[in-house]
Design an enzyme around this catalytic site. Structure first.
Site, PDB file in Angstrom:
ATOM      1  N   GLY A  25       0.911  -1.211   0.132  1.00  0.00           N
ATOM      2  CA  GLY A  25       0.081   0.059  -0.121  1.00  0.00           C
ATOM      3  C   GLY A  25       0.853   1.283  -0.031  1.00  0.00           C
ATOM      4  CB  ALA A  26       4.360   1.978  -0.988  1.00  0.00           C
ATOM      5  N   GLY A  29      -1.010   7.827   1.371  1.00  0.00           N
ATOM      6  CA  GLY A  29      -1.373   7.847   2.798  1.00  0.00           C
ATOM      7  C   GLY A  29      -0.052   7.561   3.603  1.00  0.00           C
ATOM      8  N   GLY A  31       1.294   4.359   3.972  1.00  0.00           N
ATOM      9  CA  GLY A  31       2.255   3.638   3.093  1.00  0.00           C
ATOM     10  C   GLY A  31       3.284   4.380   2.494  1.00  0.00           C
ATOM     11  CB  SER A 154      -7.015   0.221  13.345  1.00  0.00           C
ATOM     12  OG  SER A 154      -8.368   1.395  13.746  1.00  0.00           O
ATOM     13  CE1 TYR A 182      -9.772  -0.220   8.707  1.00  0.00           C
ATOM     14  CE2 TYR A 182     -10.278   0.609  10.606  1.00  0.00           C
ATOM     15  CZ  TYR A 182      -9.419   0.557   9.548  1.00  0.00           C
ATOM     16  OH  TYR A 182      -8.062   1.118   9.604  1.00  0.00           O
TER      17      TYR A 182
END
Length: 321
Positions: A25-26, A29, A31, A154, A182
């Site tokens: 997820g780079a 955001g 990442g 999270s 989530y």
């Protein structure tokens, strides 16, 4: 009065030349910020992203402050086990070892979606995909002395207190609720980290598993908020949340501390010093996140669902069933 410990900041990230990180997820955001700060300290950073166009833009962004960094791109869609396996097979062509595996990518879906493999999308993206990818690239991680596997969870995993329902991981029997799905996927991240470390304990493998959470960081992830809560992300009301939210750069610090602080021990969990913001500190795990029985059951379910079996012992490897 005693001396208070100084906060851990980006200035505490050591020189990382010669080390290789993989950040999922780079492309945006947290990442992207994680990748940027690692690259600025000299690390070779594999940008593991789902979207090739966004990945190219992310590489250019990182090059603005780390112009000489090695930034190979790895196509990875965590919602697809085929893509996960293909990415794992491709990675040895890009790097010889992985010093830091940072499972950062995540999602929050407003309605129940099903992946090509038949999994609930949030759980697949946030837990099953990273579980499988970690197992399939384990040999590369083991090739790096003192390597770390960092999984980004999270605050909701702890604050929402939604127990993991092992009998209905896909929300087939329950009403799908965005925040519940989530929170449970992020609780699974914590349980994965704890169970992986438990399996490492007692072996002679120089590898540790660590978890982190960013607090409430201002990123484009807010696009995933349910429709009823999307007004929270509107610029006109953002000032109301300044006391509890922080920048993406600050949000990336717990992950970075978990990855590079030499004092970190396996199984630790890092997050902001405040409830949702602040410099990173070690946090205590409670409830199911620290329950070895439930974590072991989740591990067994994850192996069965993904077909990826971790072999942890004297010769620690993984194989795809």
């Amino acid at each position: 009065m005693g001396n208070k410990a100084l906060p851990w900041t980006a200035a505490d990230i050591p020189e990382l030349s010669g080390r290789t990180a993989v950040v999922t997820g780079a492309s945006a955001g947290l990442g992207l910020e994680t990748a940027r700060m690692l690259a600025e300290r000299g690390a070779r950073v594999v940008m593991a992203c789902r979207n090739a166009e966004k990945a190219a833009g992310a590489v250019e962004f990182v090059r603005q402050t780390a112009p000489t960094a090695e930034l190979p791109v790895l196509e990875l869609d965590l919602t697809s086990l085929e893509s996960v396996r293909a990415a794992a097979a491709r990675l040895p062509q890009l790097v010889e070892r992985v010093d830091l595996l940072i499972n950062n990518a995540g999602t929050m879906n407003q309605r129940r979606l099903v992946t090509v493999d038949g999994f609930e999308n949030t759980f697949a993206t946030n837990h099953l995909g990273p579980f499988a990818f970690t197992g399939l690239v384990l040999d590369l991680v083991l090739a790096a002395p003192g390597a770390r596997i960092v999984t980004v969870a999270s605050a909701m995993a702890e604050t929402r207190k939604s127990p993991l329902d092992l009998d209905d991981l896909a929300f087939e029997q329950r009403r799908y609720r965005t925040m519940t799905a989530y929170a449970q996927s992020k609780l699974a991240n914590l349980m994965f980290t704890q169970e992986l470390q438990r399996k490492l304990n007692g072996t002679d493998v120089e590898l540790c598993a660590v978890a982190a959470h960013p607090g409430i960081a201002v990123t484009e992830f807010t696009r995933n908020l349910p429709a009823s809560a999307r007004w929270l992300a509107h610029p006109s009301v953002q000032w109301l949340f300044n006391p509890i939210q922080q920048t993406a750069t600050m949000g990336a610090l717990p992950t970075l501390r978990a990855a590079v602080d030499p004092g970190v021990r396996g199984g630790e969990f890092f997050g902001p010093a405040g409830k949702f913001k602040g410099f990173p500190v070690p946090l205590e795990l409670t409830g199911q996140a620290s329950d070895p029985v439930v974590s072991d059951a989740l591990w067994a379910a994850s192996e069965k669902l993904t077909g990826v079996v971790f072999r942890i012992g004297e010769e620690m490897t993984s194989e795809s069933a």
